[in-house]
Each structure stands twice: as C-alpha cells, then as structure tokens.
Design a protein around this motif. Structure first.
Motif, short mmCIF file in Angstrom:
data_model
loop_
_atom_site.label_atom_id
_atom_site.label_comp_id
_atom_site.label_asym_id
_atom_site.label_seq_id
_atom_site.Cartn_x
_atom_site.Cartn_y
_atom_site.Cartn_z
N VAL A 86 0.86 -1.19 0.00
CA VAL A 86 0.00 0.00 0.00
C VAL A 86 0.89 1.24 0.00
CG1 VAL A 86 -1.87 1.23 1.18
CG2 VAL A 86 -1.69 -1.27 1.40
N VAL A 87 0.63 2.14 -0.93
CA VAL A 87 1.32 3.44 -0.92
C VAL A 87 0.50 4.33 0.03
CG1 VAL A 87 1.96 5.46 -2.30
CG2 VAL A 87 2.23 3.14 -3.24
N VAL A 88 1.14 4.72 1.14
CA VAL A 88 0.42 5.41 2.21
C VAL A 88 0.88 6.86 2.31
CG1 VAL A 88 -0.04 5.42 4.70
CG2 VAL A 88 0.28 3.24 3.51
N ALA A 89 -0.09 7.78 2.33
CA ALA A 89 0.23 9.20 2.56
C ALA A 89 0.20 9.45 4.06
CB ALA A 89 -0.80 10.08 1.85
N ALA A 90 1.30 9.98 4.59
CA ALA A 90 1.37 10.23 6.03
C ALA A 90 2.11 11.54 6.30
CB ALA A 90 2.08 9.08 6.73
N ARG A 91 1.82 12.11 7.44
CA ARG A 91 2.40 13.41 7.78
C ARG A 91 3.76 13.22 8.45
NH1 ARG A 91 0.59 17.92 7.12
NH2 ARG A 91 -1.52 17.20 6.67
N THR A 92 4.78 13.82 7.85
CA THR A 92 6.12 13.77 8.45
C THR A 92 6.53 15.16 8.93
OG1 THR A 92 6.95 14.01 6.19
CG2 THR A 92 7.07 11.82 7.17
N GLY A 93 5.73 16.17 8.60
CA GLY A 93 6.14 17.52 8.96
C GLY A 93 4.98 18.42 9.30
N GLU A 94 5.12 19.67 8.90
CA GLU A 94 4.16 20.72 9.28
C GLU A 94 2.74 20.42 8.80
OE1 GLU A 94 4.67 24.09 6.08
OE2 GLU A 94 6.56 23.03 6.22
N PRO A 95 1.73 21.08 9.41
CA PRO A 95 0.36 20.94 8.92
C PRO A 95 0.27 21.42 7.46
CG PRO A 95 0.39 22.11 11.03
CD PRO A 95 1.81 22.00 10.57
N GLY A 96 -0.74 20.91 6.74
CA GLY A 96 -0.92 21.34 5.34
C GLY A 96 -0.19 20.42 4.38
N TYR A 97 -0.24 20.77 3.11
CA TYR A 97 0.25 19.84 2.08
C TYR A 97 1.77 19.65 2.09
CZ TYR A 97 1.49 23.86 -0.86
OH TYR A 97 2.05 25.00 -1.36
N ARG A 98 2.51 20.64 2.64
CA ARG A 98 3.96 20.52 2.61
C ARG A 98 4.50 19.49 3.59
NH1 ARG A 98 3.98 26.21 2.22
NH2 ARG A 98 4.45 26.90 0.11
N SER A 137 11.54 2.89 2.92
CA SER A 137 10.16 2.74 2.39
C SER A 137 9.61 4.09 1.94
CB SER A 137 9.22 2.21 3.48
OG SER A 137 9.71 1.02 4.02
N LEU A 138 10.30 5.16 2.31
CA LEU A 138 9.89 6.50 1.88
C LEU A 138 10.04 6.59 0.36
CD1 LEU A 138 9.30 9.58 2.66
CD2 LEU A 138 11.79 9.85 2.58
N ILE A 139 8.99 7.13 -0.31
CA ILE A 139 9.09 7.35 -1.76
C ILE A 139 9.62 8.77 -1.97
CG2 ILE A 139 7.80 7.58 -3.92
CD1 ILE A 139 5.81 5.54 -2.92
N GLY A 140 10.71 8.87 -2.72
CA GLY A 140 11.29 10.19 -3.02
C GLY A 140 11.73 10.91 -1.76
N GLU A 141 11.37 12.20 -1.68
CA GLU A 141 11.83 13.02 -0.55
C GLU A 141 10.72 13.25 0.46
OE1 GLU A 141 13.35 16.81 -1.92
OE2 GLU A 141 14.00 15.82 -3.76
N GLU A 142 11.12 13.44 1.70
CA GLU A 142 10.16 13.83 2.75
C GLU A 142 9.50 15.15 2.37
OE1 GLU A 142 10.88 14.44 6.90
OE2 GLU A 142 11.55 12.37 7.18
N GLY A 143 8.20 15.24 2.64
CA GLY A 143 7.48 16.50 2.43
C GLY A 143 7.04 16.75 0.99
N ARG A 144 7.36 15.79 0.09
CA ARG A 144 7.01 15.98 -1.33
C ARG A 144 5.80 15.11 -1.74
NH1 ARG A 144 8.35 19.73 -4.46
NH2 ARG A 144 8.96 18.48 -6.24
N GLY A 145 5.23 14.39 -0.76
CA GLY A 145 4.17 13.41 -1.06
C GLY A 145 2.96 14.00 -1.75
N PHE A 146 2.52 15.16 -1.30
CA PHE A 146 1.34 15.78 -1.90
C PHE A 146 1.62 16.12 -3.36
CE2 PHE A 146 -1.69 19.24 -2.69
CZ PHE A 146 -2.85 18.72 -2.16
N HIS A 147 2.80 16.65 -3.58
CA HIS A 147 3.22 16.99 -4.95
C HIS A 147 3.22 15.73 -5.83
CE1 HIS A 147 5.71 18.56 -8.18
NE2 HIS A 147 6.53 17.55 -7.98
N TYR A 148 3.75 14.62 -5.29
CA TYR A 148 3.78 13.37 -6.07
C TYR A 148 2.36 12.90 -6.41
CZ TYR A 148 8.61 13.06 -4.29
OH TYR A 148 9.92 13.32 -3.98
N LEU A 149 1.45 13.03 -5.43
CA LEU A 149 0.06 12.62 -5.68
C LEU A 149 -0.57 13.49 -6.76
CD1 LEU A 149 -1.20 12.10 -2.00
CD2 LEU A 149 -0.69 10.32 -3.68
N MET A 150 -0.32 14.78 -6.69
CA MET A 150 -0.91 15.72 -7.66
C MET A 150 -0.39 15.45 -9.08
SD MET A 150 -3.07 17.45 -6.02
CE MET A 150 -3.36 16.22 -4.77
#
Ligand SMILES: Cc1cc2nc3c(=O)[nH]c(=O)nc-3n(C[C@H](O)[C@H](O)[C@H](O)COP(=O)(O)OP(=O)(O)OC[C@H]3O[C@@H](n4cnc5c(N)ncnc54)[C@H](O)[C@@H]3O)c2cc1C
Length: 379
Positions: A166-178, A222-235
């Motif tokens: 499962v590719v899971v979106a999870a928060r590693t940092g600040e609130p919001g998409y970043r 297990s992290l895909i790409g860089e931390e904090g870039r997940g929203f960008h990857y999804l978009m």
C-alpha cells in the motif's frame, strides 16, 4: 477510428475487447452479487501483459501511451466498472508514484511484481476525517533511527483487503500539504491491519476497506522520493487518474446505451416497438449525445496529457462531465427497461449502482468544479 486513435490503438482495442468480452462479461454479474474482486482475473491479466501497461518493458509494462490507458479503461468498464476500479488503482494510481519518484531498489522490487500480477497494489490517502481535503490528513510517520513509525487510519481504500503493498500518505512535517510524505507499506508489516471490509452500493466487484496503522514500523527506505514531497507526487498523477476515471464512465455508459437500444427495439407495447415512441427514441438520442460529448472532452484531455501539455482544467472537465453523464445515462437505461430494469437480474441496475460513485470517488464533482473555477481565474 477518429483523430485521437491510430491503427495501433485500434488493434489494441480489438484484442483487449476480445479478452474482456470472453473473460469478464460472463462473470460480471456474479462477482457483483458476491461483492468480491476476482483476484484470478488480475493474475490472468498479468500473464497476458495487460497490467501496468504504461510502464517501460524493463519493469514488465509495454510503454503504452495515455490513449491506450483510455482504451483499456473504456473496454474493461463496458463489462465491469467495479473490476476496472480495482485495476485502475493497482495498475496506475498505486504504481505510478513508485515508478516516477521511487528509488531504483523500490522500482526493481515492486514494479515487475505488480505488472505480472504477482502482487496487488493499493493507495491510501483518504481518512475518516479527510476526504476532499487531502492536505488535512492526520496519519503520522515519525522518524525513529533507520525506521519510520506510522500511526493513523485510512478510509475507503480500494484493494484494501487484497493488497500486497500500500502506498500510504502520512504526515512527516508541518500541517498542510507541505508536511505530507509517501511510504510503501507491505501487507503483513506488524502494526498494519485491515480494520474492516466495507460493503457498498456499487462497484461491488472491487474491494474496499478501512486500514489501521498502529505503531507500524517500516524501514526508512520505504519512503518514496523526498520527505514533504508526497502531496506533490500525488498531484502529479492526478490528471491521468481523472482521465482514466472519465474513460471508465465512457465504457459504462456505452454498455448502458447498447442495452437500452436493443431493449427498446425488441420490447413491444401498444402493438409497436417502444423505440418508435418519441419519448423513448429521444431519450436514447440524448444518452448517445451526452456520451459523445463526454468522449470528446476525455479524448481531448488525454491527448493533451500525452502531448505533455498542461491539461488540469481539461482533465477535471472530462471527469466532471463524464461522471454526471454516466449517472444520467444509466438512470435513463433503467427507465427504458421499465420494471425489468428495476429487477436485480437486469444488467442495467448494476450499471446504475456502479455509476453512482462516479461523482464521488477520486474527487467529487464539486471538487472538479473548484479546480475548473480556479483555472478560469475565479480565485
Ligand atoms: C468506492 C470508493 C473507493 C475509493 N477508493 C479510494 C482509494 O483507493 N484510496 C483513497 O485514498 N481514497 C479512496 N476513496 C476516497 C475518495 O477519493 C473520497 O471519497 C472522495 O475524495 C471524497 O471524500 P469524502 O468521501 O470524505 O467526502 P467529503 O470530502 O467529506 O465531501 C462530502 C461532500 O462535501 C462536498 N465538498 C467537500 N469539499 C467541498 C468544497 N471545497 N466545495 C464544495 N463542496 C465540497 C463534496 O463534494 C461532497 O459532496 C474511495 C471512495 C469510494 C467511495
């Protein structure tokens, strides 16, 4: 044949259609009634080379272009939109972030298995309290030495009970998409479990579940790409996802229209075929016209994506119009079938139930309209 598809596309359509009509059409009603995704179909598609076709050959795909993906979604949804839903998630939505942003090791491990049907993929963004507003997800991933510890729950996850990864979106940092990152979590990882399998009105041939992560510890790689870039990857994947979902609507609507036409020509009332009554024939005219309009929007958006053009507005327009269209068309198909259309033994009732999610899943009609409004400069 039209301007969007060449000979190679048409050949692929013929071959894939033959497979779908032989293998999927006969089981579509049965798997819908059972409410279970037929895993053997995915394995068979993998053997035939029909999964993850957009991937390069080195990862088990065939380098298919966007128009091929449109054809595959249309043809599969003609037989079963539910099965197509699971395949879209597996073949495109779960796999693409790994292909586009994953490490060489992740690509080599996950992609060939997914393309061959040996493993099933899912993608988990939505949460019980975060749907349209993906940027508000609360599932967290805390770095702990060489690991991340994931906590939270995910809702409405297609392939949830059958997924091997499962590719899971999870928060590693600040609130919001970043603050969002993507992780690959293997089934069987301690702390990861299926909370429940969800029962649905439509798309019953696809598997949907709520997932829970309780101190689920995964290796840091297990992290895909860089931390904090997940929203960008999804978009990055979103336009293709919207176009593929719109194409699913086209196939499903085509199936409903074919059945409505054939029924209207065969059913006689007042001594004549009901197709000769103006109200019925004009209903079919409207269905066909609405479908053609949605087809053109979808093919145009797909073509732009294939050409590397910005197509965010066109993809949302296609998704919005096709989703609303298929609801209208499948409802009208029931009307044309009269009481027989209301019976569970009819195909059109399944089409109608399957269509209902098309203005909700993967971004609601309202969200598509918001995207379009912003692109129109409305703030
Ligand atoms: C069958 C199925 C399969 C799914 N598969 C997956 C999956 O595999 N992975 C995954 O992560 N998710 C999946 N989803 C989740 C899906 O993407 C969400 O259901 C969808 O994004 C909407 O979120 P929500 O259901 O929480 O509704 P909400 O976001 O709570 O919306 C409720 C209502 O409010 C409206 N609304 C919300 N925001 C606005 C706004 N700004 N303006 C106007 N109206 C608004 C919506 O349009 C809707 O009518 C699936 C859903 C379904 C039903």
């Amino acid at each position: 044949m039209n301007v969007y598809f060449d000979d190679e596309h048409e050949m692929f359509r013929r071959e894939y259609r033959r497979f779908v009509r032989q293998e999927i059409t006969p089981i579509a009603a049965k798997v819908d009634a059972a409410g279970e995704f037929p895993l053997e179909v995915l394995r068979e598609l993998g053997k035939m080379g029909y999964l993850c076709i957009q991937l390069p050959e080195q990862y088990g795909g065939s380098g298919a272009d966007v128009m091929m993906l449109v054809i595959a979604a249309e043809e599969m949804a003609y037989a079963s939109s539910g099965i197509d839903a699971s395949l879209l998630v597996h073949s495109i939505i779960a796999v693409n972030p790994i292909f586009r942003f994953g490490s060489a090791k992740q690509r080599e491990h996950y992609l060939p298995r997914a393309a061959s049907g040996m493993s099933v993929g899912a993608i988990a963004m939505t949460e019980p309290d975060a749907g349209s507003d993906v940027a508000s997800i609360r599932t967290s991933a805390r770095r702990d030495g060489d690991s991340y510890v994931i906590n939270g729950s995910k809702m409405f996850i297609t392939n949830g009970t059958i997924a091997d990864f499962v590719v899971v979106a999870a928060r590693t940092g600040e609130p919001g998409y970043r603050g969002i990152s993507l992780f690959i979590v293997d089934a069987g990882t301690p702390g990861f479990k299926v909370a429940r399998r969800l029962d649905k009105l439509g798309w019953r041939a696809s598997d949907t579940a709520e997932l829970v992560f309780a101190d689920c510890t995964v290796p840091a790689d297990s992290l895909i790409g860089e931390e904090g870039r997940g929203f960008h990857y999804l978009m990055e994947n979103l336009n293709l996802e919207r176009i593929a979902m719109a194409a699913d609507c086209l196939g499903l609507a085509r199936a409903a229209i074919d059945q409505a036409k054939s029924y209207a020509l065969g059913r006689r009332q007042f001594g004549q075929a009901i197709a000769t009554f103006q109200d019925i024939r004009f209903m079919i005219v409207d269905m066909e016209t609405r479908l053609r309009a949605a087809e053109l929007l979808t093919y145009d958006a797909a073509w732009k994506l294939q050409m590397g053009e910005d197509c965010a507005m066109e993809a949302s327009m296609a998704r919005y119009v096709a989703g609303e269209m298929v609801n209208r068309v499948t409802g009208d198909a029931i009307q044309i079938h009269g009481g027989y259309g209301f019976m569970m033994e009819s195909d059109v009732q399944r089409f109608y139930r399957d269509a209902r999610v098309m203005t909700i899943g993967g971004g609601t009609s309202q969200i598509q309209k918001e995207v379009i409004a912003r692109r129109l400069g409305l703030g």
